[in-house]
Design an enzyme around this catalytic site. Sequence first.
Site, PDB file in Angstrom:
ATOM      1  N   GLU A  55       9.117  -8.031  -6.533  1.00 16.39           N
ATOM      2  CA  GLU A  55       9.506  -9.381  -6.934  1.00 16.39           C
ATOM      3  C   GLU A  55      10.964  -9.435  -7.366  1.00 16.39           C
ATOM      4  OE1 GLU A  55       6.346 -12.388  -8.580  1.00 16.39           O
ATOM      5  OE2 GLU A  55       7.383 -11.478 -10.279  1.00 16.39           O
TER       6      GLU A  55
ATOM      7  N   HIS B 143      -6.607  11.479   3.314  1.00 19.93           N
ATOM      8  CA  HIS B 143      -7.718  11.486   4.274  1.00 19.93           C
ATOM      9  C   HIS B 143      -7.828  10.166   5.030  1.00 19.93           C
ATOM     10  CE1 HIS B 143      -9.587  15.333   2.905  1.00 19.93           C
ATOM     11  NE2 HIS B 143      -8.892  15.031   1.818  1.00 19.93           N
TER      12      HIS B 143
ATOM     13  N   LYS C  70       2.736 -21.747  -3.314  1.00 12.49           N
ATOM     14  CA  LYS C  70       2.164 -22.642  -4.320  1.00 12.49           C
ATOM     15  C   LYS C  70       2.292 -24.105  -3.879  1.00 12.49           C
ATOM     16  CE  LYS C  70       3.164 -19.656  -8.316  1.00 12.49           C
ATOM     17  NZ  LYS C  70       3.896 -19.575  -9.602  1.00 12.49           N
TER      18      LYS C  70
END
Length: 427
Positions: free
Chosen positions: A277, A298, A414
């Site tokens: 950010e 793995h 948003k």
Amino acid sequence: MIKVNLDHTNIDINKVVDLNKVKQIHQMIINKTGKGNDYLGWLNWPNDYNKTEYEQMKQVANKLRSEIEVLVVIGIGGSYLGCRAADEMIRGLYHQDKVELIYAGNTMSSTYIYQLVEYLKNKNFGICVISKSGTTTEPGISFRVFEKLLVDKVGLNKAKDLIVAITDKNKGALKQLADKKGYQTFVIPNDIGGRFSVLTPVGIFPLLVSGINTDNIFNGALKAKNELINDDLSNQAYKYAVIRNYLYNQGYKTDALISYELQLQMLTEWWKQLFGESEGKDNKGLLPSSMIFSTDLHSLGQWVQEGPRNVMFETIIKIEKPNYDLNVPIDEDNYDGLNYLTKNSFHQINQTALKGAIQAHSVTGNMPNIVLEFEKMDDEQFGYLVYFFELALTMSAYLLDVNPFNQPGVEVYKYNMFKLLNKPGIK
């Protein structure tokens, strides 16, 4: 308490660093003259935190701790990641302490919230809701659910003693609501952004309720502040920032933070927000990712070993002393052929896996490996590493010439969501 080891990068950092630029940025940081300098309050926080408020938090936390089994920490992003990182790093994943911290407001998953409600129905619980504005969607709607659950369970008068809000000192929806309903409040400082806020009441209050020694967290942060003062590469935070910036300028796109301890997974999530950010702006910045080894060896190990080169480098957290250790038991039949490991403890085997992976990835795979050497996983170390990473990030972002302290890009989704939900005032 943190040493940056570059032996496995095949880079002589002293030959590639622009030391004059580092010194210039150092002055920008300490004099608070760089981009976003209004949000450098964390820089002196280990000295300047509000001691009176801290003692008040201790009193409220002790009372709350005596009455509950579970504290629901409601927040998203920097309002919960640092707290959860500290809780899991210090107490581990299966601690037997009196108060459990669980987290809400970090998702809109109906299944998660429903199951959490069911879990809490037979628990004595309290709430710590964390939001600067009080209007952030995820914590806002979650708080409505858990506030109602608590009030229905114990009544409004008792709920007042079990709900604490961490918010703005004077304004905002959460401050207004808390004052109206009589909830205790503590302050999010105006000069410290969310992802830098773990050492403020945002992180410290719920950690106090958990029983973690927050005095030691502050001691660790203060130790980091006092040690990381030089304007050259003897400053380990700057050393980390410079090597990251050099690799970025060489074309690398991703910094993968690697831990060999499961209880550090949330620390890697906090780190991803801090760096992602802060740096991902103006079409710049490394992508912060994370893996837990040996688990991810793995699954992703094949890609790391033989996938595209010059795309990713690794930052490896090496813990010198585990919180606990145990030996591999002897099996008389030895069907699995693993009795040869009984001479070693689990930590010794884990450290050997770390060494083997570093050799495989850095030598055979030609992938730079930065090693951050931590002494242990405790409260003081947590305070130290928070300050270390915040300082390293600030230097790193200024080397990119971006503002470390804003996040304009997160507003785009948003707006689209609010528009689709027909929020009043959104066109």
